[in-house]
Design a protein around this motif. Structure first.
Motif, PDB file in Angstrom:
ATOM      1  N   ILE A   1       0.841  -1.203   0.000  1.00  0.00           N
ATOM      2  CA  ILE A   1       0.000   0.000   0.000  1.00  0.00           C
ATOM      3  C   ILE A   1       0.870   1.245   0.000  1.00  0.00           C
ATOM      4  O   ILE A   1       0.616   2.200  -0.745  1.00  0.00           O
ATOM      5  CB  ILE A   1      -0.963  -0.012   1.201  1.00  0.00           C
ATOM      6  CG1 ILE A   1      -1.999  -1.127   1.032  1.00  0.00           C
ATOM      7  CG2 ILE A   1      -1.650   1.338   1.371  1.00  0.00           C
ATOM      8  CD1 ILE A   1      -2.817  -1.419   2.268  1.00  0.00           C
ATOM      9  N   ALA A   2       1.915   1.257   0.824  1.00  0.00           N
ATOM     10  CA  ALA A   2       2.816   2.415   0.884  1.00  0.00           C
ATOM     11  C   ALA A   2       3.479   2.656  -0.472  1.00  0.00           C
ATOM     12  O   ALA A   2       3.611   3.809  -0.906  1.00  0.00           O
ATOM     13  CB  ALA A   2       3.871   2.208   1.963  1.00  0.00           C
ATOM     14  N   VAL A   3       3.902   1.597  -1.141  1.00  0.00           N
ATOM     15  CA  VAL A   3       4.507   1.742  -2.470  1.00  0.00           C
ATOM     16  C   VAL A   3       3.486   2.332  -3.435  1.00  0.00           C
ATOM     17  O   VAL A   3       3.798   3.255  -4.197  1.00  0.00           O
ATOM     18  CB  VAL A   3       5.049   0.387  -2.977  1.00  0.00           C
ATOM     19  CG1 VAL A   3       5.480   0.482  -4.428  1.00  0.00           C
ATOM     20  CG2 VAL A   3       6.214  -0.076  -2.115  1.00  0.00           C
ATOM     21  N   ALA A   4       2.262   1.836  -3.399  1.00  0.00           N
ATOM     22  CA  ALA A   4       1.214   2.340  -4.293  1.00  0.00           C
ATOM     23  C   ALA A   4       0.896   3.812  -4.025  1.00  0.00           C
ATOM     24  O   ALA A   4       0.594   4.572  -4.953  1.00  0.00           O
ATOM     25  CB  ALA A   4      -0.046   1.494  -4.158  1.00  0.00           C
ATOM     26  N   LEU A   5       0.993   4.224  -2.752  1.00  0.00           N
ATOM     27  CA  LEU A   5       0.713   5.615  -2.380  1.00  0.00           C
ATOM     28  C   LEU A   5       1.937   6.520  -2.506  1.00  0.00           C
ATOM     29  O   LEU A   5       1.884   7.692  -2.156  1.00  0.00           O
ATOM     30  CB  LEU A   5       0.163   5.675  -0.949  1.00  0.00           C
ATOM     31  CG  LEU A   5      -1.205   5.030  -0.754  1.00  0.00           C
ATOM     32  CD1 LEU A   5      -1.574   5.013   0.729  1.00  0.00           C
ATOM     33  CD2 LEU A   5      -2.268   5.762  -1.570  1.00  0.00           C
ATOM     34  N   LYS A   6       3.042   5.955  -2.976  1.00  0.00           N
ATOM     35  CA  LYS A   6       4.296   6.683  -3.183  1.00  0.00           C
ATOM     36  C   LYS A   6       4.842   7.289  -1.893  1.00  0.00           C
ATOM     37  O   LYS A   6       5.379   8.391  -1.876  1.00  0.00           O
ATOM     38  CB  LYS A   6       4.142   7.753  -4.264  1.00  0.00           C
ATOM     39  CG  LYS A   6       3.774   7.163  -5.603  1.00  0.00           C
ATOM     40  CD  LYS A   6       3.702   8.206  -6.675  1.00  0.00           C
ATOM     41  CE  LYS A   6       3.362   7.555  -8.006  1.00  0.00           C
ATOM     42  NZ  LYS A   6       3.260   8.519  -9.075  1.00  0.00           N
TER      43      LYS A   6
END
Length: 64
Positions: free
Chosen positions: A15-20
């Motif tokens: 999720i953190a990767v997707a939210l940059k």
């Protein structure tokens, strides 16, 4: 709502990767399917404490 995340291979990591969000992910072994290649992400595979601290500094989580 966080500024950065330190995680293992988990839902919050993806999720953190997707939210940059700046992300440090700690892997115990190499897992090609879970390794993302993004400028805001650093993945470590079974790091020692020096490598872990250097990664936190590199990503701006800590002041050197």
């Amino acid at each position: 709502a966080c500024d950065f995340i330190v995680s293992t291979d988990s839902g919050p990591y993806h999720i953190a990767v997707a939210l940059k969000k700046p992300t440090l992910c700690w892997f115990n072994f190499e897992n090609e399917t879970a390794l993302h290649q993004e400028p805001w992400l650093l993945c470590l595979i079974n790091p020692n404490k020096f490598q872990f601290m250097q990664a936190l500094i590199y990503l701006g989580f800590l002041n050197d």
